[in-house]
Design an enzyme around this catalytic site. Structure first.
Site, PDB file in Angstrom:
ATOM      1  N   LYS A 122       0.874  -1.381   0.043  1.00 57.89           N
ATOM      2  CA  LYS A 122      -0.119   0.070   0.168  1.00 57.89           C
ATOM      3  C   LYS A 122       0.861   1.400  -0.040  1.00 57.89           C
ATOM      4  CE  LYS A 122      -4.456  -1.604   1.571  1.00 57.89           C
ATOM      5  NZ  LYS A 122      -5.321  -1.589   2.459  1.00 57.89           N
ATOM      6  N   LYS A 206      -4.486  -8.338  -6.585  1.00 59.01           N
ATOM      7  CA  LYS A 206      -5.688  -8.779  -6.081  1.00 59.01           C
ATOM      8  C   LYS A 206      -6.888  -7.534  -6.473  1.00 59.01           C
ATOM      9  CE  LYS A 206      -6.219  -6.770  -1.437  1.00 59.01           C
ATOM     10  NZ  LYS A 206      -6.967  -6.756  -0.375  1.00 59.01           N
ATOM     11  N   LYS A 209     -10.661  -2.336  -3.577  1.00 54.36           N
ATOM     12  CA  LYS A 209     -11.411  -1.184  -3.556  1.00 54.36           C
ATOM     13  C   LYS A 209     -10.713  -0.224  -3.970  1.00 54.36           C
ATOM     14  CE  LYS A 209     -13.614  -2.204   1.027  1.00 54.36           C
ATOM     15  NZ  LYS A 209     -12.504  -2.617   1.699  1.00 54.36           N
TER      16      LYS A 209
END
Ligand code: AQP
Length: 344
Positions: A122, A206, A209
């Site tokens: 992230k 993956k 959102k």
């Protein structure tokens, strides 16, 4: 004389998990998490929260956050969670999560957090610009789980490492405070189809959102046209589907679509291949689109229904928060006593 290992936790089994209100829920969240929650509520005492404290580890528009919490709750209800059976609550309504997380910040080691791959993914190249919360997020997650002495944590594959960290924190706490049976060492529940749904644009990432491309995911609120269009545009290769799973090993996008079909239809990947072997994506994708619309359409519909009555959602969350606070209070009180805090 033989050394006897101290008796481990022997309390009742309990499930805890949650989803962040950080954007539109997608097929990966549905198959990797919501479907499992719904099944487990009938088997074990189940606590499911909306992880708003986790969501703010990256910027969330304050004008949107509360309605995103209601949207996740609507998704829980639409997937089949029953608030009379499971305890459904917003994380930030139970202050004990933050209190226990602080104590766990002092138990967890920096080296353990340095190994967390989700933070690396992230934060990317600019980790110094990320919030401290994003870095310590797995410690808060350990507090979420252990506050309720949860023994089982249904999650997708991406969360496995965080549940393992929770086990390390529980073990070190039990050891440091000489309370070997205090916290359980929770088990991640990952198995089953849908544990790792990949992006429709990139079979190595993956479904998420926060992916900037809406075509990378199927949202639970997408209508039939959007679902069909996203599947039609999903990246694939020109080869037909093979007969064996082995032959799909180097075809991640094809493997992902077969996996989605299998998970939605409650079948194994091998069974799906047995039906479609030899067919190209021109034939397979419309079948997958029909199945996805049939399975997800009613979920989106039910979500819209629940969301049309925010007052009802709020009263479900308020009742769940009350139950969660009562369940959390004794654990936190005992933790404070073990740590030696004044007045505990
Ligand atoms: N692609 C996925 N396949 C299977 N399971 C998945 N989950 C998430 N993505 C997939 C599972 O959904 C639950 C809730 O996830 P979360 O919202 O708490 O956080 P996340 O894992 O970080 O999910 P996202 O969608 O990728 O959100 P962003 O982009 O905001 O970080 C978890 O059980 C997770 O395993």
């Amino acid at each position: 004389m033989t050394d006897q290992a101290p008796a481990p936790y022997a309390g009742p089994e309990r499930v805890l998990s949650g989803v962040q209100p950080s954007g539109a829920l997608h097929l990966g969240n549905y198959l990797g998490a919501l479907v499992k929650f719904t099944r487990l509520q009938h088997e074990i005492d189940t606590f499911i929260f909306v992880a708003d404290m986790h969501a703010i580890t990256v910027w969330q528009d304050p004008a949107q956050l509360a309605s995103q919490v209601r949207e996740i709750t609507a998704a829980y209800l639409a997937a089949g969670l029953n608030p009379k059976v499971a305890t459904i609550f917003p994380q930030s309504a139970v202050a004990a999560h933050a209190e226990l997380a602080w104590i766990f910040n002092c138990v967890a080691r920096l080296g353990w957090l340095d190994r967390m791959t989700q933070f690396k993914d992230k934060a990317g190249k600019h980790k110094e610009r990320e919030s401290v919360g994003l870095y310590t997020y797995p410690v808060l997650q350990a507090a979420d789980i252990l506050l309720y002495k949860a023994t089982h944590v249904p999650v997708g594959e991406d969360q496995k490492q965080h549940v393992e960290l929770t086990r390390d924190i529980a073990g070190k706490f039990n050891h440091d405070f000489d309370a070997p049976a205090f916290f359980p060492l929770p088990e991640p529940m990952i198995e089953g189809p849908g544990a790792r749904i990949m992006s429709l644009r990139d079979g190595s990432a993956k479904m998420s959102k926060s992916d900037p491309s809406d075509y990378s995911r199927i949202n639970l609120m997408d209508d039939a046209d959007a679902i069909a269009q996203k599947i039609r545009k999903a990246r694939t290769d020109p080869e037909p589907l093979p007969e064996t799973l082995d032959e799909l090993k180097d075809r991640p996008e094809a493997m992902n679509l077969v996996g989605i079909y299998a998970a939605l239809d409650g079948r194994s990947n091998a069974e799906v291949l047995a039906e479609f072997a030899g067919q190209g994506f021109g034939a397979f994708k419309p079948k997958l689109a029909d199945l996805a619309v049939a399975k997800l359409g009613p979920v989106g519909e039910a979500m819209r229904d629940y969301m049309s009555d925010p007052g009802e959602i709020d009263s479900i969350l308020a009742a769940g928060a009350e139950r969660a606070r009562s369940a959390a209070a004794p654990t936190l009180a005992q933790v404070k006593k073990l740590v030696g805090f004044w007045g505990a």
